[in-house]
Design a protein around this motif. Sequence first.
Motif: not given
Length: 249
Positions: A69, A80, A118
Amino acid sequence: MRQKIIAGNWKMHKTTDEARQFVQALQEKLTDCRAAVVICPPFTALAAVAEVLAGSKLALGAQNMHWADQGAYTGEISPLMLQDCGCRYVILGHSERRQYFGETDGQVNQKVKAALAHGLLPVVCVGETLAQRQGGLTETVVGSQTAAALAGLTPEQVAGLVIAYEPVWAIGTGQTASEQDAQQVNQYIRALLAEQYGQAAAAAVRILYGGSVKPANAASLLAQPDIDGALVGGASLKAADFLGIIQAV
Ligand code: G3P
């Protein structure tokens, strides 16, 4: 009925301005389209292309990402960050990443899992080199790359995936796989997924072909029962060529 995907992988091409102009022109010309169209610009142009694409049916994709991340990974981009730029898709395990940057099957697997976690849709690339094809190893190589990339996934996750069969010898060479050869490998990948994840997942997963796809050969490739779209490199850099491929669907 699987909706076909036409994805343009721009690789290391186009400045922000060039990217913006290309996508504006493409959108103006693209009125009616049955395929899902995905544009994968370089990282530097993602935000600019996202702005132009806002509210349109065209989707944005990235060409790679790291699995973490965030963290001390100089030069890397996280899932992200891709979400933040408006990406829906991410190409993973492209042969150029494997060949020039030493990306391993294990890393591709970590990236696939991170992308799914994600909400990004991975386009997982697999494909054999010329020497491997000539040595009769196509199925062995493609089979093991596919199994490794998808290790640990559930049938539901596999059902939503996109896989791209890209024979290395056909990439950027003008030497396209024949539609029979491409269909045969795509069918093999689907059969393998049926064995490992069940019929429903195998019937749902989209398997693209990539490697010197152009307007002239797109229709015959896309007519094959197990070819669910194209991952296009060189021909995605010119609006007229890319449109020609989209219109072949
Ligand atoms: O990811 C697309 C790709 O590697 C194929 O490139 O230039 O042969 O269409 P190209």
